[in-house]
Design an enzyme around this catalytic site. Sequence first.
Site, mmCIF file in Angstrom:
data_model
loop_
_atom_site.group_PDB
_atom_site.id
_atom_site.type_symbol
_atom_site.label_atom_id
_atom_site.label_comp_id
_atom_site.label_asym_id
_atom_site.label_seq_id
_atom_site.Cartn_x
_atom_site.Cartn_y
_atom_site.Cartn_z
ATOM 1 N N ARG A 52 61.855 12.310 9.148
ATOM 2 C CA ARG A 52 61.591 13.572 9.851
ATOM 3 C C ARG A 52 62.878 13.966 10.585
ATOM 4 O O ARG A 52 63.562 13.097 11.154
ATOM 5 C CB ARG A 52 60.455 13.408 10.869
ATOM 6 C CG ARG A 52 59.063 13.363 10.271
ATOM 7 C CD ARG A 52 58.637 14.691 9.643
ATOM 8 N NE ARG A 52 57.269 14.678 9.123
ATOM 9 C CZ ARG A 52 56.946 14.386 7.860
ATOM 10 N NH1 ARG A 52 57.890 14.078 6.978
ATOM 11 N NH2 ARG A 52 55.678 14.420 7.480
ATOM 12 N N GLU A 58 62.789 23.077 10.479
ATOM 13 C CA GLU A 58 62.611 23.363 9.052
ATOM 14 C C GLU A 58 61.856 24.675 8.922
ATOM 15 O O GLU A 58 60.862 24.839 9.636
ATOM 16 C CB GLU A 58 61.827 22.247 8.366
ATOM 17 C CG GLU A 58 62.626 20.976 8.248
ATOM 18 C CD GLU A 58 61.880 19.861 7.511
ATOM 19 O OE1 GLU A 58 60.833 20.154 6.889
ATOM 20 O OE2 GLU A 58 62.339 18.724 7.577
ATOM 21 N N HIS A 105 63.417 19.316 2.055
ATOM 22 C CA HIS A 105 62.200 18.505 2.236
ATOM 23 C C HIS A 105 61.441 18.347 0.905
ATOM 24 O O HIS A 105 60.300 18.800 0.773
ATOM 25 C CB HIS A 105 61.306 19.130 3.316
ATOM 26 C CG HIS A 105 60.360 18.134 3.945
ATOM 27 N ND1 HIS A 105 59.952 18.198 5.249
ATOM 28 C CD2 HIS A 105 59.739 17.036 3.429
ATOM 29 C CE1 HIS A 105 59.124 17.198 5.513
ATOM 30 N NE2 HIS A 105 58.979 16.475 4.408
#
Length: 304
Positions: A223, A252, A271
């Site tokens: 993360r 993000e 991601h």
Amino acid sequence: MARVFITRSLPFPAVAELAERHDVDVWEGELPPPPDQLRARAADADALLTMVTDRVDAALFDAAPNLRVVANLAVGSDNIDLDEARRRGIPVGVTPGVLTEATADLAFALILAAARRLPQAAEAVRRGEWRTWEPAGFLGLELHGATLAVVGAGRIGQAVARRARAFGMEVIEVRSADPLEPALERADVVSLHTPLTPQTRHLIDAAALRRMKPTAILVNTARGGVVDQDALIEALHAGTIAAAALDVTDPEPLPADHPLLRAPNVLVVPHIGSATGRTRARMAEMAVANIEAGLAGEPLPHPV
Ligand code: GLV
């Protein structure tokens, strides 16, 4: 028939089958529903199938009084206020295990790309700068014999460790009780695999980056919040570490004009750790199984 709200279109068989059994409403946008839209569409839902891009919090629970289960299409659950869910007795499910190998593959792809400077080399070819074979051009890190620190040695961390050993790397597995600093000092590559919790937020901060070798590579498929990104940008500019390869950032999506993208030797992908057709189809199966169990009032097969 229960009412299920799914926050993105999921073109997988398990979801089509769910729609045969229940009244399934699917968010039609390519981008996630904004919080007010999410609340409005969840208002009469018995079950939610959410993504890492959805914030599931007290305001959403308040807006959805019939909610009996939340199934997150992810192994992580940091987008969900778990204390609030627990307080209200709403079970939360995730998708562990099925994305381990796909995510470990991506972590290893990032390790190889950064170690052998693939983005820089490919970009040079595209710019017409490939004039000859270079005896000392694009010299990278040889993984064989190099040391990898796997920070967070859970399922994904261990799958990365297995790949590293097959490449002839020495692996240091760092578990939450282990001191991080000695591993950072020894590692040629540091790969992050911890969940994001209050304890791991900014685990890799300026001080941690200073412990790393100036030749070291930082890889993050966990993360974005596990890394202090401002400190990372500074470290890349200062040459405190050699390179970073990141599947996750904070925030993000990362805006195209973000300073991280102007730092030297940084590779960012959007991601995509679990993004293989097979893995995403299996994640959808697990999420659907969680929903069916939650609706039936049974324990979830894959609880958080
Ligand atoms: C993706 O990041 C996941 O948690 O599955």
